[in-house]
Write a protein that holds these residues in place. Structure first.
Motif: not given
Length: 211
Positions: A151-152, A188-190, A195-196, A210-211
């Motif tokens: 992801a990073k 994960r959240g971050h 992404l958003a 997005v939590c």
């Protein structure tokens, strides 16, 4: 023949008759032939002749190419190091990013994450329909796991592509990341926030929860 690896820090004594003499911490002398392809490659790179270093690397086992590529990267020859045929995909990605060859970086990322085929069915970024394809369920799960693992790197690639106005590459990477993001709990959240943010930059109003 195979040489034993000297122990501890080494002191270079000098070169004589094409041989590099070193002394190890136990005061043992070691002679390394400067004709050895690994040494020759490093000498050429250090001397500023990266092209010849890559040519000489063909005489080295491919398992040594990552080491040589790291050395060349340290010397500032990321682009030349990309010509070494034996480098790992992971290192190839880093070198491609350093060389601003984002197309190649994207290809590496798609291969490493097993996500090459993901997102081909739709041009948009709303990938809920892909997720419901039962036939490809295992492939999708594999791809999502791969995307999550990198992801990073996906985020880094999107940013590099945006910074250099390579929208097509940014969108290809975004599409994969959005596919992973649309599975609850995958990112994960971050990572979801990242992404958003990038989806919004690309004018994509996303239904990501997005939590």
């Amino acid at each position: 023949g195979a040489q034993t690896r000297p122990v501890g820090p080494l002191v270079v004594v000098g070169v004589r008759d094409g041989v590099l003499w070193l002394i190890d911490r136990y005061m043992c002398a070691h002679a390394i032939s400067l004709g050895h392809p690994g040494i020759r490659c490093r000498c050429l790179a250090a001397y500023g002749d990266a092209v010849s270093a890559v040519k000489w690397a063909s005489r080295l086992g491919r398992e040594h190419h990552d080491d040589l590529a790291q050395f060349m990267l340290g010397m500032g020859y990321a682009t030349e190091a990309l010509h070494l045929p034996g480098i790992s995909k992971r290192l190839e990605f880093d070198l491609a990013m350093q060389s601003s060859d984002l197309k190649r970086a994207l290809q590496c990322l798609l291969t490493m994450s097993n996500s090459r085929d993901l997102g081909q069915e739709t041009l948009g970024l709303d990938l809920n329909d892909i997720m419901s394809l039962n036939a490809k369920k295992e492939n999708v799960v594999d791809a999502v796991e791969g995307i999550v693992k990198f992801a990073k790197e996906f985020l880094d690639l999107i940013d590099a592509a945006d910074a250099t106005a390579q929208a097509d590459i940014a969108r290809e990477a975004l599409k994969r990341l959005a596919a992973a993001g649309s599975l609850k709990g995958a990112l994960r959240g971050h990572e979801l926030r990242g992404l958003a943010l990038r989806l919004a930059n690309h004018g994509e109003l996303t239904r990501l929860s997005v939590c």
